[in-house]
Design a protein around this motif. Structure first.
Motif, PDB file in Angstrom:
ATOM      1  N   PHE A  19     -40.103  37.806 -50.084  1.00 35.67           N
ATOM      2  CA  PHE A  19     -40.676  36.861 -50.605  1.00 35.67           C
ATOM      3  C   PHE A  19     -41.005  36.566 -51.926  1.00 35.67           C
ATOM      4  O   PHE A  19     -41.177  35.892 -51.953  1.00 35.67           O
ATOM      5  CB  PHE A  19     -42.311  38.029 -50.876  1.00 35.67           C
ATOM      6  CG  PHE A  19     -44.098  37.676 -51.233  1.00 35.67           C
ATOM      7  CD1 PHE A  19     -44.327  37.213 -50.116  1.00 35.67           C
ATOM      8  CD2 PHE A  19     -44.230  37.785 -52.489  1.00 35.67           C
ATOM      9  CE1 PHE A  19     -45.892  37.051 -50.611  1.00 35.67           C
ATOM     10  CE2 PHE A  19     -45.202  37.507 -52.512  1.00 35.67           C
ATOM     11  CZ  PHE A  19     -46.191  36.708 -51.819  1.00 35.67           C
ATOM     12  N   ILE A  25     -41.716  33.967 -46.475  1.00 34.25           N
ATOM     13  CA  ILE A  25     -42.786  32.803 -45.731  1.00 34.25           C
ATOM     14  C   ILE A  25     -41.437  32.416 -44.366  1.00 34.25           C
ATOM     15  O   ILE A  25     -42.451  31.541 -43.506  1.00 34.25           O
ATOM     16  CB  ILE A  25     -43.050  32.409 -46.770  1.00 34.25           C
ATOM     17  CG1 ILE A  25     -44.204  32.530 -46.879  1.00 34.25           C
ATOM     18  CG2 ILE A  25     -43.761  30.334 -45.713  1.00 34.25           C
ATOM     19  CD1 ILE A  25     -45.102  32.324 -48.536  1.00 34.25           C
ATOM     20  N   ARG A  36     -49.655  42.520 -42.452  1.00 33.63           N
ATOM     21  CA  ARG A  36     -49.807  42.064 -43.552  1.00 33.63           C
ATOM     22  C   ARG A  36     -49.644  40.637 -43.417  1.00 33.63           C
ATOM     23  O   ARG A  36     -50.496  39.898 -44.123  1.00 33.63           O
ATOM     24  CB  ARG A  36     -48.829  42.876 -44.177  1.00 33.63           C
ATOM     25  CG  ARG A  36     -49.149  42.432 -45.745  1.00 33.63           C
ATOM     26  CD  ARG A  36     -47.987  42.575 -46.459  1.00 33.63           C
ATOM     27  NE  ARG A  36     -48.151  41.648 -47.655  1.00 33.63           N
ATOM     28  CZ  ARG A  36     -48.212  40.486 -47.649  1.00 33.63           C
ATOM     29  NH1 ARG A  36     -48.128  40.184 -47.473  1.00 33.63           N
ATOM     30  NH2 ARG A  36     -48.292  40.165 -49.315  1.00 33.63           N
ATOM     31  N   MET A  37     -48.392  40.392 -42.480  1.00 35.16           N
ATOM     32  CA  MET A  37     -48.067  38.439 -42.998  1.00 35.16           C
ATOM     33  C   MET A  37     -49.474  37.856 -41.713  1.00 35.16           C
ATOM     34  O   MET A  37     -49.390  36.984 -42.499  1.00 35.16           O
ATOM     35  CB  MET A  37     -46.802  38.883 -42.019  1.00 35.16           C
ATOM     36  CG  MET A  37     -45.889  39.391 -43.078  1.00 35.16           C
ATOM     37  SD  MET A  37     -43.967  38.688 -41.607  1.00 35.16           S
ATOM     38  CE  MET A  37     -43.034  39.617 -42.980  1.00 35.16           C
ATOM     39  N   ASN A  39     -52.117  38.731 -42.213  1.00 30.06           N
ATOM     40  CA  ASN A  39     -53.464  38.531 -42.983  1.00 30.06           C
ATOM     41  C   ASN A  39     -52.993  37.227 -43.916  1.00 30.06           C
ATOM     42  O   ASN A  39     -54.207  37.113 -44.992  1.00 30.06           O
ATOM     43  CB  ASN A  39     -54.327  40.012 -43.304  1.00 30.06           C
ATOM     44  CG  ASN A  39     -54.540  40.611 -41.736  1.00 30.06           C
ATOM     45  OD1 ASN A  39     -55.313  40.203 -41.021  1.00 30.06           O
ATOM     46  ND2 ASN A  39     -54.371  42.036 -41.560  1.00 30.06           N
ATOM     47  N   ASP A  40     -52.165  37.274 -44.619  1.00 26.09           N
ATOM     48  CA  ASP A  40     -52.107  36.284 -45.619  1.00 26.09           C
ATOM     49  C   ASP A  40     -52.263  34.740 -45.284  1.00 26.09           C
ATOM     50  O   ASP A  40     -52.201  34.680 -44.709  1.00 26.09           O
ATOM     51  CB  ASP A  40     -50.274  35.957 -46.390  1.00 26.09           C
ATOM     52  CG  ASP A  40     -50.593  35.785 -47.298  1.00 26.09           C
ATOM     53  OD1 ASP A  40     -50.216  34.583 -46.926  1.00 26.09           O
ATOM     54  OD2 ASP A  40     -49.869  35.840 -48.328  1.00 26.09           O
ATOM     55  N   ARG A  44     -51.533  32.606 -42.593  1.00 20.43           N
ATOM     56  CA  ARG A  44     -52.098  32.363 -41.797  1.00 20.43           C
ATOM     57  C   ARG A  44     -52.531  31.293 -41.909  1.00 20.43           C
ATOM     58  O   ARG A  44     -52.564  30.375 -40.388  1.00 20.43           O
ATOM     59  CB  ARG A  44     -53.448  33.071 -42.319  1.00 20.43           C
ATOM     60  CG  ARG A  44     -54.679  33.020 -41.033  1.00 20.43           C
ATOM     61  CD  ARG A  44     -55.930  34.219 -41.026  1.00 20.43           C
ATOM     62  NE  ARG A  44     -56.187  34.112 -39.717  1.00 20.43           N
ATOM     63  CZ  ARG A  44     -58.317  34.633 -39.754  1.00 20.43           C
ATOM     64  NH1 ARG A  44     -58.325  34.749 -41.180  1.00 20.43           N
ATOM     65  NH2 ARG A  44     -58.632  34.214 -38.726  1.00 20.43           N
ATOM     66  N   CYS A  62     -60.521  31.394 -42.183  1.00 15.71           N
ATOM     67  CA  CYS A  62     -59.837  31.691 -43.339  1.00 15.71           C
ATOM     68  C   CYS A  62     -61.289  31.853 -44.776  1.00 15.71           C
ATOM     69  O   CYS A  62     -60.274  32.765 -45.885  1.00 15.71           O
ATOM     70  CB  CYS A  62     -58.569  30.802 -44.049  1.00 15.71           C
ATOM     71  SG  CYS A  62     -57.332  31.098 -42.847  1.00 15.71           S
TER      72      CYS A  62
END
Length: 88
Positions: A19, A25, A36-37, A39-40, A44, A62
């Motif tokens: 990260f 990413i 979790r990824m 929701n970032d 997203r 978002c």
């Protein structure tokens, strides 16, 4: 963090390093996805952009301003380009 997520200490440590360097990413952009990824907001936004949504629509989904969404998308694309050029 490892205890909370239920993964080993070494895996959590490697995720943190990925990260920090931007490789995480890039992995997500290549298809790896976790809750979790997804929701970032940066990730997203980029995934929605790649699926063909307009920046204005992504902004509404978002909850970030259009300028912020554009910045997210630009940052992710730059990180992906650097990763494919082995600049990490």
């Amino acid at each position: 963090m490892a205890r909370i997520t239920g993964v080993s200490y070494d895996r959590a440590k490697s995720w943190h390093e990925e990260f920090r360097t931007g490789k995480l990413i890039c992995r997500i952009a290549k298809g790896a996805a976790t809750a979790r990824m997804l929701n970032d907001p940066m990730i997203r936004s980029y995934r929605l952009y790649r699926e063909g949504f307009a920046v204005e629509v992504i902004s509404g989904l978002c909850g970030y301003p259009v300028s912020e969404i554009k910045r997210f998308i630009t940052n992710v694309e730059e990180m992906i380009e650097r990763a494919f050029n082995d600049e990490f």
